[in-house]
Design a protein around this motif. Structure first.
Motif, PDB file in Angstrom:
ATOM      1  N   ALA A  71       0.906  -1.042   0.080  1.00 47.25           N
ATOM      2  CA  ALA A  71      -0.098   0.152  -0.238  1.00 47.25           C
ATOM      3  C   ALA A  71       0.951   1.003  -0.251  1.00 47.25           C
ATOM      4  O   ALA A  71       0.585   2.514   0.278  1.00 47.25           O
ATOM      5  N   SER A  72       2.389   0.627   0.171  1.00 48.99           N
ATOM      6  CA  SER A  72       3.303   2.036  -0.145  1.00 48.99           C
ATOM      7  C   SER A  72       4.106   2.475  -1.305  1.00 48.99           C
ATOM      8  O   SER A  72       4.357   0.867  -1.364  1.00 48.99           O
ATOM      9  N   ARG A 108      -4.512  -1.432   4.704  1.00 41.96           N
ATOM     10  CA  ARG A 108      -4.177  -0.087   3.883  1.00 41.96           C
ATOM     11  C   ARG A 108      -4.498  -0.896   2.099  1.00 41.96           C
ATOM     12  O   ARG A 108      -5.648  -0.087   1.380  1.00 41.96           O
ATOM     13  N   ASP A 130      -8.112  -1.271   1.357  1.00 46.15           N
ATOM     14  CA  ASP A 130      -8.866   0.186   1.297  1.00 46.15           C
ATOM     15  C   ASP A 130      -8.344   0.733  -0.249  1.00 46.15           C
ATOM     16  O   ASP A 130      -9.018   1.377  -0.521  1.00 46.15           O
ATOM     17  N   LEU A 131      -7.465   0.596  -0.415  1.00 49.06           N
ATOM     18  CA  LEU A 131      -6.775   1.189  -1.971  1.00 49.06           C
ATOM     19  C   LEU A 131      -7.040   0.914  -3.338  1.00 49.06           C
ATOM     20  O   LEU A 131      -7.622   1.958  -3.979  1.00 49.06           O
ATOM     21  N   LYS A 161     -12.730  -7.044   6.833  1.00 48.97           N
ATOM     22  CA  LYS A 161     -12.609  -6.020   5.231  1.00 48.97           C
ATOM     23  C   LYS A 161     -13.084  -6.708   3.900  1.00 48.97           C
ATOM     24  O   LYS A 161     -14.241  -6.136   3.707  1.00 48.97           O
ATOM     25  N   GLU A 214       0.848  -4.322   6.104  1.00 54.24           N
ATOM     26  CA  GLU A 214      -0.015  -2.915   5.084  1.00 54.24           C
ATOM     27  C   GLU A 214      -1.692  -3.676   4.157  1.00 54.24           C
ATOM     28  O   GLU A 214      -2.016  -2.753   3.758  1.00 54.24           O
ATOM     29  N   GLU A 236     -10.398   1.957  -3.365  1.00 54.96           N
ATOM     30  CA  GLU A 236     -10.498   3.637  -3.446  1.00 54.96           C
ATOM     31  C   GLU A 236     -10.760   3.979  -5.405  1.00 54.96           C
ATOM     32  O   GLU A 236     -10.454   5.110  -5.490  1.00 54.96           O
TER      33      GLU A 236
END
Length: 333
Positions: A141-142, A188, A191-192, A236, A185, A195
């Motif tokens: 996620a990064s 996240r 979620d990403l 999730k 991660e 999005e």
């Protein structure tokens, strides 16, 4: 099983395509063909099952006549689902011609890619041709975790590809391979994916094979990490129910293979040179498209699972999990 496709393209985790619910049973043809169209790749990922990378194309990959001869058999046999993976499938010189051929004949096609070459124009072309979905590997996620995993990769390019696909109206799947340094991660990452407009998110346990054999000490999560990982995924799944499908598989490789011995999925794994494997996580080859028809190979596939060498290999894994390191030392049935 959660996503190789391996995948994803075929990855450290066991491919989601092996989760085809229906067994091979009395079917006259496979339900799904997962074709690794080339072993060439623009990245050199730490976890790649196929040990793909720059300059890693097989010397004997199928030529143009063989490629389209195989695709003709696929559509003639009414195989409903097909995926192109690799390596990086978009690097194949015939990639868009292959996509066009399949989609024009009403087969449902998924592309499994690292996304680094997916410009907006290419995404619009994929949408126009009618691909069923594009699966992009997003192992973090990064930027820090993604770039650490995907040597020569760029987090920003992967994100841009997903945005381009979304803008073009192409259905998106995200594949996530958990490791020691990115497993935290996962929340996240889900979620990403939402999005960015993904329709589905796939993940599962890591697999000790391919490049992972050489980098396992840097990759393998602890069981406590997996426990937290799956707890988050369960949450999730509920959080995104009805908005994005979250698919994951908690079963270990040995458990899965023992199940497949009795319930083979109606799936063929096709290598870049036309060899056909029983399943991505075993070294057994049941056919060669350069010498046999798809019909012959499908018949071989259905009987090959009963070969005692297959069951013995699976049981040997219980005593020596490192046997997965030999998956590219093909055994012909």
């Amino acid at each position: 099983m959660a996503t190789q496709a391996r995948g994803a393209a075929p990855e450290l985790v066991v491919p989601s395509t092996t989760a085809v619910a229906s067994g091979s049973g009395d079917l006259g043809a496979p339900l799904y063909i997962a074709w690794q169209v080339t072993n060439e790749c623009n990245l050199a990922c730490l976890h790649c099952i196929e040990e793909s990378g720059p300059g890693k194309a097989f010397r004997d990959e199928l030529d143009e006549a063989q490629v389209f001869g195989f695709l003709e058999q696929v559509v003639d046999r009414h195989v409903p689902y097909l995926s192109f993976s690799g390596g990086e499938p978009t690097l194949h010189p015939l990639f868009f011609r292959m996509v066009e051929y399949v989609c024009a004949r009403d087969a449902q096609l998924k592309i499994e890619t690292n996304g680094h070459g997916l410009t907006r124009e290419k995404c619009e072309r994929l949408q126009t041709l009618g691909v069923k979905a594009v699966q992009v590997s997003l192992d973090g996620a990064s930027r820090e975790t993604f770039n650490r995993m995907r040597v020569r990769g760029d987090f920003d390019l992967a994100i841009a590809a997903i945005r381009n696909l979304h803008a073009a109206g192409v259905p998106i799947e995200i594949n996530y391979s958990p490791t020691l340094f990115n497993i935290h991660e996962i929340g996240r990452a889900v979620d990403l994916a939402h999005e960015l407009g993904a329709d589905s998110f796939y993940t599962g346990r890591t697999m000790y094979t391919g490049n992972a054999v050489k980098t396992w000490h840097r990759l393998a999560p602890a069981e406590e990490q997996y426990a937290a990982f799956f707890d988050i995924l369960h949450a999730k799944t509920d959080e995104y129910r009805g908005r994005m499908r979250v698919h994951f598989h908690e079963m270990g490789l040995l458990e899965e293979l023992r199940y497949r011995l009795h319930h083979p999925a109606a799936l063929l794994i096709v290598l870049p040179n036309g060899l056909v494997k029983l399943i991505n996580a075993l070294p057994f080859v049941c056919g060669d498209l350069r010498r046999q028809s798809l019909t012959e190979i499908w018949s071989n596939f259905q009987t090959a699972w009963q070969d005692p060498r297959v069951a013995q290999f699976v049981e040997d894994l219980a005593a020596d999990p490192a046997k997965t390191a030999s998956l590219h030392q093909w055994i012909y049935l």
